[in-house]
Every structure is written in structure tokens, then in C-alpha cells.
Design an enzyme around this catalytic site. Structure first.
Site, PDB file in Angstrom:
ATOM      1  CG  HIS A 116      -0.213  -0.069   2.476  1.00 56.71           C
ATOM      2  ND1 HIS A 116       0.521   1.047   3.038  1.00 56.71           N
ATOM      3  CD2 HIS A 116       0.258  -0.846   3.528  1.00 56.71           C
ATOM      4  CE1 HIS A 116       1.279   0.763   4.217  1.00 56.71           C
ATOM      5  NE2 HIS A 116       1.111  -0.338   4.222  1.00 56.71           N
ATOM      6  CD  GLU A 221       2.024  -5.926   7.923  1.00 52.25           C
ATOM      7  OE1 GLU A 221       2.095  -7.227   7.539  1.00 52.25           O
ATOM      8  OE2 GLU A 221       2.609  -5.066   7.576  1.00 52.25           O
TER       9      GLU A 221
END
Ligand SMILES: *[C@@H]1O[C@H](CO)[C@@H](O)[C@H](O)[C@H]1NC(C)=O
Ligand SMILES: *[C@@H]1O[C@H](CO)[C@@H](O)[C@H](O)[C@H]1NC(C)=O
Length: 397
Positions: A116, A221
């Protein structure tokens, strides 16, 4: 899809256990070479790192397409001739040839792993320093599921522009299957990167193909106590990204994060492996649409956007630094840290095998120490010192 059939043949869907062994295939991308320095590597100026080379699959093309006869030298073929296939087209053919020439238990895919763009938590970690961030500030509710910063937005649009340029000038095969982490920064990055791409060679007159990735907790994550690992609810995600699809069983409320327990590295790697299994064996039943059941087939032509058969070789995964590092470990790739907004392709070989005797290892999660008030110190390599009871020195994760 090849492997879902192989898995069925091996009884994965029945009782006999099978597992998929993943390996990275070097020789195609600069990022796989020991001589490439991840800290200076620029995927934008290097064509995603694709190495200029010939492939075994070129030989057939050269004979048929270019009328190449005897006496032609290898080095002459390295110069692209007018009208010849681009490096990306030839690479695509090479991967198709690898699939064609391998047994039904083996499948190759090219995974574009994207981190990201910069989020507000990345800015905070830079501000406070990593030790103090890890032991205190990362636990504050204000960093829950952070959004992209303006820089993060720009980074994602830069990757969008790279894709558009390669689609237009290199005829790079469009990605047909997309996956995304459910954390907001990854969803925003995927949206900005892949929405509104035009495919002038495949669909000269068409408008952009709607972008609808599959959202899966398997690509989030690594779960820690940090509030930036706490995702929004499914309902909130559906509001922001209507029509995007979710892996089956995706819960409304985040069942992974509780602010107390974190994934260990083996636990995260086990989750990443399940993510790879999803990519390599997904079938229409493994996804569910948020809006209507008629859209639930991950392989419908509308979703895939290629409409020309069973060639979902190029796949994108929009994820995070820790999680991409974990995926690279599982496929045996060398360590390759990605800056915010960076993306690299990797060629992955997957082979379905009968499972060895004992594969069911339980991987546990862990608690970690932290401060309950702003720490006294934040020293790189020295950890942070809490002000509050019990005043212990806390070693950052
Ligand atoms: C491959 O060749 C092109 C020109 O033909 C060049 O622009 C590009 O940088 C080269 N890529 C690599 C990775 O060497
Ligand atoms: C998704 O991307 C499009 C195109 O860049 C943009 O207009 C839209 O606002 C984005 N949606 C969200 C929820 O970020």
C-alpha cells in the site's frame, strides 16, 4: 484452475491430505537476482524488473512469426523486430508454455505483490521513531485502520500510470484476478491502482473494465497489538467499495485483532500459505459477492475481463510490507523489502503433493510487552523505557 483439479485428484477435497509446495522461479526478474539491491531498486524505471532476454518459448514464435530460418543467430533475436512481440508478451507466452509442458499437478502464476501507499501510521512511526511507536503510540485508537496520506494516494496513482503505460505501449497482459487485504490503506491503493485502466489493444473501443478484487483476511498485515492492524467491519468496507467481493466466511467484525495477542512469524507464514492456496485453487465457490449472488463467480468473464479462456496467469495481491515478506518466505524468495507504494512481480511454481505424515502443526500467537504512557526514551536498537509501572524496559517487536 489446473491445481484445483489436481487437488481433487489427490483427494484434497475428500479425505486424503494433500498440500501445495510453492517455489519462486528465478531468471526472469531483476528482483530475484542477488546482485539487485532492494533499497535502490526502482520497479518503475525497470519495467517491473522484467529482464530483457530470450525464452525457450520464443523459438516457436520466431519460426512461425518472423519466418526465421537456419543461420539466424541467437543475438539477432534479442533485437525486437518491427511488429514483433514485446518482452511482456513473450514472457506471458513463456509462462503459458511452462504451464502447458508441466504435469497437471504443477501450475505457474505471476503474482504482482503491491505494498500500500503511505498511510498516516507510517508518518507517525517516522515522527515518533520505531521503538516508541512500537511500544506505545501504535496502540492508540487514533491509528485504527488508517487511510492513505496524500503522498500515499500519489504513490498508488503512479503505479496506475505505470500499468496504463505498459498496457498501451508494451501490450502487457492485463491482470485477470485481483486480491486485496481488507485494511483500508490496501483497499484504497488497489482501487487507485487498478480502476479505470484502458486496454487499447484488447478492447479498442471499450470503457474501463470494472475493478472488483476479492478481499481476504489472508493478505492482511501480520496481526500485532498495533491499532493499524485492526480492520473496519465488512459493512463499512461494503459502503466504501460497493460490489467488491469477499472471501467466503469473511466476518463482519474483525476476528483477528484483539489488541492483546499478536501473530508469531510461523503463524503469519501459515496464514500466507493459506492465501497462496486460495490463489492457486480458488473456484467459483470460494468467493461470495457482497451485492448479488449472480456475481459470485470469481471466474466470470465480466470479473476477469479477459474473456478468452482459462488463462488467469497474472494475479495481483495488494498487501503490506510484513505480509509480503511472509509470502516471499513461503515461496522461498530472497528477502526483498518494498517501500510504501512499491510493487514487484514474482513467478511462482506450485506443485500439489500428497501431504507428509504429520503436517498439522499448531502455531501459536503471542502477547507482547508495551507501555501504558508515552515512553521516556526511544532509541533505535535500545528499545524504549516506559514511564509507568512496572517501568520495565520494553524491547520493540
Ligand atoms: C530492456 O530494454 C529496453 C529497451 O529495449 C530498456 O528501455 C529497458 O530499460 C531494458 N530493461 C532492463 C531491465 O534492462
Ligand atoms: C476509487 O478510485 C476511483 C478512481 O480513482 C475514485 O474516484 C474513488 O473515489 C475511489 N474510491 C474510494 C472509496 O477511495
Amino acid at each position: 484452475m489446473k491445481l484445483s483439479r489436481a487437488a481433487l485428484a489427490l483427494g484434497l477435497a475428500a479425505t486424503a491430505p494433500a498440500y501445495i509446495q510453492y517455489t519462486t522461479v528465478p531468471g526472469y526478474f531483476l528482483q530475484d537476482e542477488g546482485s539487485t539491491d532492494p533499497s535502490t531498486f526502482d520497479f518503475i524505471t525497470t519495467n517491473f524488473g522484467l529482464i530483457n532476454r530470450t525464452y525457450p518459448a520464443d523459438a516457436a514464435d520466431a519460426d512461425t512469426q518472423l519466418g526465421q530460418g537456419q543461420g539466424q543467430q541467437q543475438d539477432q533475436r534479442q533485437q525486437p523486430l518491427p511488429g514483433a512481440l514485446t518482452q511482456w508478451e513473450r514472457f506471458h507466452r513463456q509462462v503459458l508454455a511452462l504451464n502447458q509442458d508441466s504435469p497437471s499437478t504443477v501450475e505457474f502464476k505471476v503474482l504482482f505483490l503491491g505494498r500500500h501507499g503511505e498511510g498516516w501510521h507510517n508518518v507517525a512511526e517516522d515522527n515518533y521513531g520505531t521503538p516508541a511507536w512500537n511500544c506505545f503510540y501504535s496502540l492508540l485508537p487514533t491509528y485504527t485502520d488508517p487511510a492513505l496520506t496524500p503522498l500515499g494516494t500519489t504513490q498508488a496513482l503512479t503505479v496506475h500510470n505505470l500499468w496504463q503505460r505498459l498496457l498501451t505501449t508494451q501490450r502487457i497482459p492485463p491482470i485477470t484476478t485481483h486480491y486485496a487485504s481488507p485494511l483500508l490503506r490496501a483497499l484504497q491503493t488497489a482501487n487507485l491502482t487498478f480502476s479505470n485502466l484502458l486496454h487499447p489493444h484488447l478492447y479498442p473501443r471499450s470503457s474501463p473494465i470494472p475493478f472488483r478484487p476479492l478481499i481476504s483476511d489472508l493478505f492482511r498485515e501480520g496481526v500485532s497489538l498495533h491499532t493499524c492492524d485492526h480492520r473496519s467491519s465488512r459493512a463499512q468496507i461494503e459502503d466504501l467499495f460497493p460490489g467488491w467481493r469477499f472471501e467466503s466466511g469473511f466476518e463482519d467484525v474483525d476476528g483477528y485483532w484483539d489488541g492483546e495477542w499478536g501473530e508469531t512469524r510461523p503463524a503469519e507464514d501459515a496464514r500466507s500459505r493459506r492465501g497462496l492456496d486460495l490463489i492457486f485453487t480458488h473456484s467459483s465457490s470460494s468467493s461470495s459477492s457482497s451485492s448479488s449472488s449472480s456475481n459470485s463467480d470469481l471466474h466470470s468473464d465480466e470479473d476477469r475481463g479477459d474473456g478468452d479462456g482459462d488463462d488467469d496467469v497474472f494475479v495481483s495481491v495488494t498487501s503490506h510490507s510484513g505480509e509480503i515478506a511472509s509470502i516471499l518466505r513461503v515461496i522461498g524468495h530472497r528477502e526483498f523489502g518494498l517501500k510504501t507504494g512499491a510493487a514487484i512481480p514474482v513467478l511462482v511454481r506450485a506443485e500439489t503433493k500428497p501431504a507428509p505424515e504429520s503436517t498439522s502443526t499448531v502455531v501459536s500467537w503471542t502477547r507482547s510487552a508495551h507501555c501504558t504512557a508515552p515512553p521516556v526514551t526511544s532509541l533505535v536498537g535500545g528499545g524504549c523505557v516506559c514511564t509507568s509501572e512496572p517501568g520495565a524496559v520494553v524491547t520493540p517487536l
